[in-house]
Design a protein around this motif. Structure first.
Motif, PDB file in Angstrom:
ATOM      1  N   THR A 137      47.542  33.446  49.438  1.00  0.00           N
ATOM      2  CA  THR A 137      48.199  32.697  48.355  1.00  0.00           C
ATOM      3  C   THR A 137      47.724  33.145  46.977  1.00  0.00           C
ATOM      4  O   THR A 137      48.223  32.660  45.968  1.00  0.00           O
ATOM      5  CB  THR A 137      47.932  31.183  48.520  1.00  0.00           C
ATOM      6  OG1 THR A 137      46.505  31.018  48.644  1.00  0.00           O
ATOM      7  CG2 THR A 137      48.616  30.614  49.736  1.00  0.00           C
ATOM      8  N   GLY A 138      46.757  34.063  46.925  1.00  0.00           N
ATOM      9  CA  GLY A 138      46.225  34.531  45.642  1.00  0.00           C
ATOM     10  C   GLY A 138      47.041  35.688  45.089  1.00  0.00           C
ATOM     11  O   GLY A 138      48.068  36.100  45.658  1.00  0.00           O
ATOM     12  N   SER A 139      46.561  36.192  43.975  1.00  0.00           N
ATOM     13  CA  SER A 139      47.275  37.262  43.280  1.00  0.00           C
ATOM     14  C   SER A 139      47.387  38.521  44.162  1.00  0.00           C
ATOM     15  O   SER A 139      48.479  39.072  44.347  1.00  0.00           O
ATOM     16  CB  SER A 139      46.515  37.520  41.972  1.00  0.00           C
ATOM     17  OG  SER A 139      46.929  38.685  41.390  1.00  0.00           O
ATOM     18  N   ILE A 140      46.276  38.956  44.743  1.00  0.00           N
ATOM     19  CA  ILE A 140      46.318  40.141  45.613  1.00  0.00           C
ATOM     20  C   ILE A 140      47.104  39.837  46.889  1.00  0.00           C
ATOM     21  O   ILE A 140      47.921  40.643  47.345  1.00  0.00           O
ATOM     22  CB  ILE A 140      44.876  40.597  45.985  1.00  0.00           C
ATOM     23  CG1 ILE A 140      44.146  41.100  44.742  1.00  0.00           C
ATOM     24  CG2 ILE A 140      44.891  41.650  47.088  1.00  0.00           C
ATOM     25  CD1 ILE A 140      44.579  42.430  44.208  1.00  0.00           C
ATOM     26  N   GLY A 171      43.215  29.067  51.006  1.00  0.00           N
ATOM     27  CA  GLY A 171      42.344  27.927  50.727  1.00  0.00           C
ATOM     28  C   GLY A 171      43.131  26.645  50.691  1.00  0.00           C
ATOM     29  O   GLY A 171      43.462  26.069  51.745  1.00  0.00           O
ATOM     30  N   SER A 172      43.497  26.203  49.480  1.00  0.00           N
ATOM     31  CA  SER A 172      44.075  24.862  49.343  1.00  0.00           C
ATOM     32  C   SER A 172      45.544  24.853  48.933  1.00  0.00           C
ATOM     33  O   SER A 172      46.138  23.775  48.843  1.00  0.00           O
ATOM     34  CB  SER A 172      43.256  24.077  48.312  1.00  0.00           C
ATOM     35  OG  SER A 172      43.229  24.819  47.094  1.00  0.00           O
ATOM     36  N   ASN A 173      46.141  25.998  48.685  1.00  0.00           N
ATOM     37  CA  ASN A 173      47.559  26.010  48.275  1.00  0.00           C
ATOM     38  C   ASN A 173      48.460  25.975  49.522  1.00  0.00           C
ATOM     39  O   ASN A 173      49.067  26.973  49.932  1.00  0.00           O
ATOM     40  CB  ASN A 173      47.832  27.272  47.432  1.00  0.00           C
ATOM     41  CG  ASN A 173      49.201  27.221  46.773  1.00  0.00           C
ATOM     42  OD1 ASN A 173      50.047  26.394  47.129  1.00  0.00           O
ATOM     43  ND2 ASN A 173      49.423  28.112  45.824  1.00  0.00           N
ATOM     44  N   ALA A 231      39.781  44.213  48.801  1.00  0.00           N
ATOM     45  CA  ALA A 231      39.909  43.782  47.403  1.00  0.00           C
ATOM     46  C   ALA A 231      38.688  42.960  47.004  1.00  0.00           C
ATOM     47  O   ALA A 231      38.248  43.020  45.868  1.00  0.00           O
ATOM     48  CB  ALA A 231      41.165  42.944  47.219  1.00  0.00           C
ATOM     49  N   GLU A 261      33.190  41.345  45.769  1.00  0.00           N
ATOM     50  CA  GLU A 261      31.919  40.623  45.884  1.00  0.00           C
ATOM     51  C   GLU A 261      31.247  40.915  47.228  1.00  0.00           C
ATOM     52  O   GLU A 261      30.013  40.988  47.304  1.00  0.00           O
ATOM     53  CB  GLU A 261      32.141  39.110  45.724  1.00  0.00           C
ATOM     54  CG  GLU A 261      32.638  38.690  44.339  1.00  0.00           C
ATOM     55  CD  GLU A 261      34.168  38.733  44.182  1.00  0.00           C
ATOM     56  OE1 GLU A 261      34.852  39.331  45.047  1.00  0.00           O
ATOM     57  OE2 GLU A 261      34.669  38.170  43.195  1.00  0.00           O
ATOM     58  N   ASP A 312      40.853  47.706  44.974  1.00  0.00           N
ATOM     59  CA  ASP A 312      40.580  47.695  43.533  1.00  0.00           C
ATOM     60  C   ASP A 312      41.183  48.971  42.950  1.00  0.00           C
ATOM     61  O   ASP A 312      40.953  50.065  43.486  1.00  0.00           O
ATOM     62  CB  ASP A 312      39.051  47.736  43.346  1.00  0.00           C
ATOM     63  CG  ASP A 312      38.573  46.602  42.464  1.00  0.00           C
ATOM     64  OD1 ASP A 312      39.394  46.003  41.769  1.00  0.00           O
ATOM     65  OD2 ASP A 312      37.356  46.342  42.473  1.00  0.00           O
ATOM     66  N   GLY A 325      43.735  36.586  39.354  1.00  0.00           N
ATOM     67  CA  GLY A 325      43.173  35.242  39.524  1.00  0.00           C
ATOM     68  C   GLY A 325      42.168  34.948  38.406  1.00  0.00           C
ATOM     69  O   GLY A 325      41.708  35.862  37.721  1.00  0.00           O
TER      70      GLY A 325
HETATM   71  N1  NAP Z   1      43.906  40.168  41.165  1.00  0.00           N
HETATM   72  C1  NAP Z   1      43.633  41.436  40.991  1.00  0.00           C
HETATM   73  O1  NAP Z   1      44.382  42.182  40.365  1.00  0.00           O
HETATM   74  C2  NAP Z   1      42.377  42.020  41.608  1.00  0.00           C
HETATM   75  C3  NAP Z   1      42.102  43.356  41.409  1.00  0.00           C
HETATM   76  C4  NAP Z   1      41.010  43.936  42.041  1.00  0.00           C
HETATM   77  C5  NAP Z   1      40.197  43.160  42.860  1.00  0.00           C
HETATM   78  N2  NAP Z   1      40.457  41.838  43.005  1.00  0.00           N
HETATM   79  C6  NAP Z   1      39.576  41.044  43.879  1.00  0.00           C
HETATM   80  O2  NAP Z   1      40.371  40.490  44.916  1.00  0.00           O
HETATM   81  C7  NAP Z   1      39.859  39.205  45.286  1.00  0.00           C
HETATM   82  C8  NAP Z   1      40.990  38.191  45.124  1.00  0.00           C
HETATM   83  O3  NAP Z   1      41.369  38.149  43.749  1.00  0.00           O
HETATM   84  P1  NAP Z   1      42.664  37.363  43.264  1.00  0.00           P
HETATM   85  O4  NAP Z   1      42.830  37.719  41.844  1.00  0.00           O
HETATM   86  O5  NAP Z   1      43.768  37.578  44.226  1.00  0.00           O
HETATM   87  O6  NAP Z   1      42.137  35.846  43.368  1.00  0.00           O
HETATM   88  P2  NAP Z   1      42.987  34.501  43.360  1.00  0.00           P
HETATM   89  O7  NAP Z   1      44.333  34.716  42.800  1.00  0.00           O
HETATM   90  O8  NAP Z   1      42.105  33.473  42.769  1.00  0.00           O
HETATM   91  O9  NAP Z   1      43.181  34.199  44.928  1.00  0.00           O
HETATM   92  C9  NAP Z   1      42.100  33.879  45.765  1.00  0.00           C
HETATM   93  C10 NAP Z   1      42.594  33.656  47.169  1.00  0.00           C
HETATM   94  O10 NAP Z   1      41.470  33.300  47.984  1.00  0.00           O
HETATM   95  C11 NAP Z   1      41.755  32.032  48.612  1.00  0.00           C
HETATM   96  N3  NAP Z   1      40.479  31.364  48.797  1.00  0.00           N
HETATM   97  C12 NAP Z   1      39.570  31.044  47.850  1.00  0.00           C
HETATM   98  N4  NAP Z   1      38.493  30.480  48.415  1.00  0.00           N
HETATM   99  C13 NAP Z   1      38.749  30.425  49.743  1.00  0.00           C
HETATM  100  C14 NAP Z   1      38.020  29.971  50.864  1.00  0.00           C
HETATM  101  N5  NAP Z   1      36.785  29.437  50.748  1.00  0.00           N
HETATM  102  N6  NAP Z   1      38.591  30.093  52.097  1.00  0.00           N
HETATM  103  C15 NAP Z   1      39.805  30.647  52.252  1.00  0.00           C
HETATM  104  N7  NAP Z   1      40.544  31.114  51.220  1.00  0.00           N
HETATM  105  C16 NAP Z   1      40.015  30.992  49.991  1.00  0.00           C
HETATM  106  C17 NAP Z   1      42.705  31.333  47.674  1.00  0.00           C
HETATM  107  O11 NAP Z   1      43.419  30.328  48.369  1.00  0.00           O
HETATM  108  P3  NAP Z   1      44.132  29.071  47.617  1.00  0.00           P
HETATM  109  O12 NAP Z   1      44.722  29.602  46.356  1.00  0.00           O
HETATM  110  O13 NAP Z   1      45.156  28.669  48.639  1.00  0.00           O
HETATM  111  O14 NAP Z   1      43.083  28.042  47.388  1.00  0.00           O
HETATM  112  C18 NAP Z   1      43.595  32.517  47.298  1.00  0.00           C
HETATM  113  O15 NAP Z   1      44.482  32.816  48.349  1.00  0.00           O
HETATM  114  C19 NAP Z   1      38.660  38.951  44.364  1.00  0.00           C
HETATM  115  O16 NAP Z   1      37.499  39.324  45.041  1.00  0.00           O
HETATM  116  C20 NAP Z   1      38.902  39.879  43.181  1.00  0.00           C
HETATM  117  O17 NAP Z   1      37.706  40.299  42.561  1.00  0.00           O
HETATM  118  C21 NAP Z   1      41.540  41.262  42.409  1.00  0.00           C
END
Ligand code: NAP
Length: 382
Positions: free
Chosen positions: A10-13, A36-38, A121, A124, A148, A203
């Protein structure tokens, strides 16, 4: 056809990974989704993609999911164990690891241990458990392909290159929203201003990391583990257009670069199709329209966290765990309005200065060190 598990769907990636699967329907199908919660969005995704397994953040989420949707043959699980179950699902070939923060660690390690293609992705995980992840992947035969954009760029540049002929790996950084802001104005920057990234829609956690440039620090540590590179082989260049994602300087002075439009669907698609290349998810790059590509050195006074990450690479592995934990706590406090923007590096440096480093043994040890560092961070957060 390859079956995908998407952790963090459900997140951005996660949403972009599903868009890539939609774009190449003859190559990919969805086996499992974890979020997670969405729950509303997770239900929509499950209705559309018909996975065999769905995992929610907790039991209440699973109940809510089942109230809204009960697909034929669909199993619903929850919590860290649920995400782990999705990560090792027998029928999945590729696991996209995109849960944000340390919440993604157990499932990411499980996928590496199960011999899956790990489209990584969740940087961490590599930051806190780089050695362990590499060992697990080596033991099981899993291949780790970075998502990434910077690491995907390096990964692509290194194809067919002899590692000993590489002199430098250079990660580019957009510079975030405050690249041009005078240092003395950073203190008063609001959450909204820090979340207004000029190039990437991401995110909240990674967007704030981009504003402090901690994101680049975490990426240096990630690159250290992914490409076996020491701190003196790793560099950062600010490149506001975010078209060149990384560069690799060779021994003979040649520099290889990877370019693509500023959209995560490009590196996600490559992580899924590697070593093959498929038609792009969006129109490809038009350099004549971009016209100019600029590069600047980062300012270490204004953005001190990049140097803290270099320090962590040189120190025993608990330093990287402390760096990550201190940063996660500080970013959460900033997003909640408990500290100012400029307090984020202060908290992280406070945690590192009081940290006594040692090598982490295993997952439980990593989690213990993480909790200790979070407690240490609390002392610097009012
Ligand atoms: N976005 C980018 O362009 C980008 C680029 C490079 C690397 N990254 C890395 O990719 C990862 C994700 O980034 P994002 O931007 O996609 O983050 P995001 O939009 O905040 O999405 C996070 C996702 O993780 C889920 N989540 C969070 N805590 C959880 C838990 N305890 N158990 C199960 N699911 C959980 C969330 O679910 P809910 O929303 O349903 O709660 C959501 O699906 C990060 O490590 C970030 O550093 C992102």
């Amino acid at each position: 056809m390859k079956a995908l598990t998407i952790l963090g769907s459900t997140g951005s990636i996660g949403r972009n990974a599903l868009a890539v699967a939609d774009h190449l329907p003859s190559l990919f199908r969805v086996a499992a989704l974890a979020a997670g919660s969405n729950i509303g969005l997770l239900v929509e995704q499950a209705v559309k993609h018909r996975p065999a397994l769905v995992s929610t953040g907790d039991e209440a989420g699973a109940r809510e999911f089942l109230r809204l949707y009960r697909g034929p043959g669909l199993r619903v699980v929850w919590g860290p164990k649920g995400a782990e179950e999705a990560a090792v699902l027998e029928e999945a070939d590729i696991v996209v690891s995109a849960i944000s923060g340390l919440g993604g660690l157990r499932a990411t390690l499980a996928a590496a241990g199960a011999g899956k293609r790990l489209a990584l992705a969740n940087k961490e995980s590599m930051v806190v458990a780089g050695r362990l992840l590499r060992e697990e992947a080596k033991r099981s035969g899993a291949d780790i392909v970075p998502v990434d954009s910077e690491h995907s760029g390096v990964f692509q540049c290194l194809a067919g290159v002899r590692r000993e002929e590489v002199r430098k790996i250079i990660l580019t950084a957009s510079g975030g929203p405050f690249f041009k802001t005078p240092a003395e104005e950073l203190e008063g920057k609001s959450v909204e201003e820090a979340l207004a990234h000029p190039r990437w829609a991401m995110g909240p956690k990674v967007t704030i990391d981009s504003a402090t440039m901690m994101n680049k620090g975490l990426e240096l540590i990630e690159a250290h583990w992914l490409f076996d590179a020491g701190p003196d082989e790793l560099d950062v260049l600010v490149h506001p257009q975010s078209i060149v994602h990384s560069l690799v300087e060779m021994r003979d002075g040649s520099v290889l670069a990877q370019l693509s439009p500023t959209d995560m669907r490009f590196p996600i698609q490559y992580a899924l199709t590697h070593p093959r290349r498929e038609p792009p998810p969006l129109p490809s790059l038009n350099l004549a329209a971009v016209r100019s590509l600029e590069f600047f050195p980062p300012d270490p006074e204004k953005f001190p966290l990049i140097d803290q990450a270099r320090r962590a690479i040189e120190e025993p592995s608990s330093f990287s765990i402390a760096l990550n934990a201190g940063n996660e706590e500080a970013v959460a406090a900033f997003l909640d309005g408990r500290i100012r923007f400029t307090d984020i590096p202060r908290v992280v440096m406070g945690v590192l200065d009081s940290h006594r480093g040692r090598e982490a043994d295993d997952l439980e040890d990593i989690l213990r060190l993480d909790s200790d560092a979070r407690r240490a961070a609390a002392k610097f957060i009012p």
